[in-house]
Design an enzyme around this catalytic site. Structure first.
Site, PDB file in Angstrom:
ATOM      1  N   CYS A  77      -5.379   5.103  -5.562  1.00  0.00           N
ATOM      2  CA  CYS A  77      -3.970   4.918  -5.198  1.00  0.00           C
ATOM      3  C   CYS A  77      -3.852   5.270  -3.719  1.00  0.00           C
ATOM      4  O   CYS A  77      -3.983   6.447  -3.359  1.00  0.00           O
ATOM      5  CB  CYS A  77      -3.094   5.826  -6.057  1.00  0.00           C
ATOM      6  SG  CYS A  77      -1.349   5.711  -5.650  1.00  0.00           S
ATOM      7  N   CYS A 228       2.408  -0.850  -2.206  1.00  0.00           N
ATOM      8  CA  CYS A 228       1.195  -0.438  -2.931  1.00  0.00           C
ATOM      9  C   CYS A 228       0.093  -0.276  -1.881  1.00  0.00           C
ATOM     10  O   CYS A 228      -0.311  -1.259  -1.243  1.00  0.00           O
ATOM     11  CB  CYS A 228       0.824  -1.492  -3.963  1.00  0.00           C
ATOM     12  SG  CYS A 228      -0.729  -1.157  -4.812  1.00  0.00           S
TER      13      CYS A 228
HETATM   14  N1  LIG Z   1      -1.006   0.459 -10.054  1.00  0.00           N
HETATM   15  C1  LIG Z   1      -2.330   0.721  -9.495  1.00  0.00           C
HETATM   16  C2  LIG Z   1      -2.492   2.223  -9.205  1.00  0.00           C
HETATM   17  C3  LIG Z   1      -1.540   2.696  -8.125  1.00  0.00           C
HETATM   18  C4  LIG Z   1      -1.870   2.035  -6.825  1.00  0.00           C
HETATM   19  C5  LIG Z   1      -0.780   2.039  -5.781  1.00  0.00           C
HETATM   20  N2  LIG Z   1       0.387   2.796  -6.075  1.00  0.00           N
HETATM   21  C6  LIG Z   1      -1.331   2.364  -4.414  1.00  0.00           C
HETATM   22  O1  LIG Z   1      -0.616   2.946  -3.583  1.00  0.00           O
HETATM   23  O2  LIG Z   1      -2.508   1.975  -4.154  1.00  0.00           O
HETATM   24  C7  LIG Z   1      -3.410   0.315 -10.504  1.00  0.00           C
HETATM   25  O3  LIG Z   1      -3.168   0.421 -11.697  1.00  0.00           O
HETATM   26  O4  LIG Z   1      -4.511  -0.067 -10.024  1.00  0.00           O
END
Ligand SMILES: N[C@H](CCC[C@H](N)C(=O)O)C(=O)O
Length: 328
Positions: A77, A228
């Site tokens: 993340c 993200c």
């Molecule tokens: N939803 C993503 C995890 C959080 C990633 C995101 N919040 C970031 O800042 O990279 C997954 O299941 O791969």
């Protein structure tokens, strides 16, 4: 049991940090998942895109585990790692740290402010793989770079990569960005489907001007988020592969939550991406939970970080203005 937590965000992608480093609290796997669903629910007293458990590490300064709002654990993340970098840097009084994640120990550091008064951190996004098996993506090809996936669209070109969590990226025109196409595709590949058995984060990228892109992501396990971090990093790399941007040059990445910067590095055929942006505290709180029923937790106290929040609002306003001026 009472739990102290910090609510933070990276570019508007918001998380609850729970610190287990003293060992006074810890959770089993079911509890971690249930806690994530209970505290992240937007109808609860808190609400967030995910939970970041900051834990002791034998090989690094701290360890980060990230759980999405639906209770699923992710291997990485990017926005969350900047929040953990902020938290661990404050706690351990160090400006450079190594944070253990599921697939790698990653370098993080406090760096020059990205905008006036904004605590800013640079974090390493790696390992990077284009092998479809690493997402996983069930295709007969070894990689998917700027290709069609006819089950998803007759026109769009997609690139699949793991950083190391899975990402599907498409560079699109603004009219496509504003349509329901991304939601339709993301809903399909994050439901029962043969292509992405574990789901995938789906990002649409639009070039604003040279060196400046806009990224919107439908996150696996969450839905549309303000930003993200791993997706913005993956998207920056894809724009380099497509000749829109270059490695070793800063790329400004705009999103619904503000703006970050990425720099793509390539050494000995391997890629690594630097993700640079805010690690902002929203509030500190204490909750009382019953491990047998996390849903009905009580809010014992809450202290809001007014100044940080209002300073970040200025960055978000600047980013919104820039996007509206350049979104053709
Ligand atoms: N939803 C993503 C995890 C959080 C990633 C995101 N919040 C970031 O800042 O990279 C997954 O299941 O791969």
């Amino acid at each position: 049991m009472n739990i102290e937590l910090v609510k933070c965000h990276g570019s508007g992608n918001d998380f609850i940090i729970i610190d287990e480093m003293e060992g006074d609290i810890s959770f089993n796997e079911d509890e971690r998942s249930s806690l994530a669903m209970a505290l992240c629910s937007r109808t609860s007293l808190l609400g967030a895109d995910g939970i970041l458990f900051v834990m002791p590490s034998e090989q690094s300064h701290a360890r980060m585990r990230v759980f999405n709002a639906d209770g699923s654990e992710a291997s990485m993340c990017g926005n969350g790692l900047r929040c953990v970098a902020r938290y661990a840097s404050d706690k351990l009084r160090k400006s450079k740290l190594i944070i253990e994640t599921m697939k790698a120990n990653l370098a993080v550091e406090k760096t020059e402010e990205i905008f006036d008064g904004i605590p800013t951190f640079k974090v390493e996004i790696s390992p990077v793989s284009f092998n479809v098996k690493d997402l996983p993506l069930n295709l007969s090809w070894e990689t998917l770079k700027n290709e069609r996936i006819v089950e998803l669209s007759d026109t769009l070109l997609f690139t699949a990569l793991a950083v190391p969590n899975p990402h599907l990226v498409s560079i699109v025109e603004s009219d496509v960005l504003k349509s329901s196409v991304q939601k339709d595709i993301a809903t399909l590949v994050n439901g029962p489907n043969d292509l992405f058995p574990d789901g995938v984060n789906v990002s649409f990228v639009h070039e604003l001007k040279k060196g400046h892109i806009f990224v919107r992501t439908f996150e696996r396990g969450v839905g549309f988020t303000n930003a993200c971090g791993t997706a913005m990093s993956a998207s920056s790399l894809v724009t380099c592969l497509n000749g829109l941007n270059e490695t070793e040059k800063e790329i400004s990445v705009y999103n619904d939550g503000g703006m970050v910067k990425c720099m793509v590095h390539q050494q000995n055929g391997r890629y690594q991406i630097d993700l640079i942006g805010n690690g902002t505290y929203e509030y500190r709180a204490e909750i009382e939970v019953n491990p047998a029923d996390f849903q009905n937790f009580k809010l014992v106290n809450k202290e809001i970080f007014e100044e940080e929040t209002s300073k970040y609002a200025k960055l978000q306003e600047y980013a919104k203005q820039f996007v509206s001026e350049h979104m053709k």
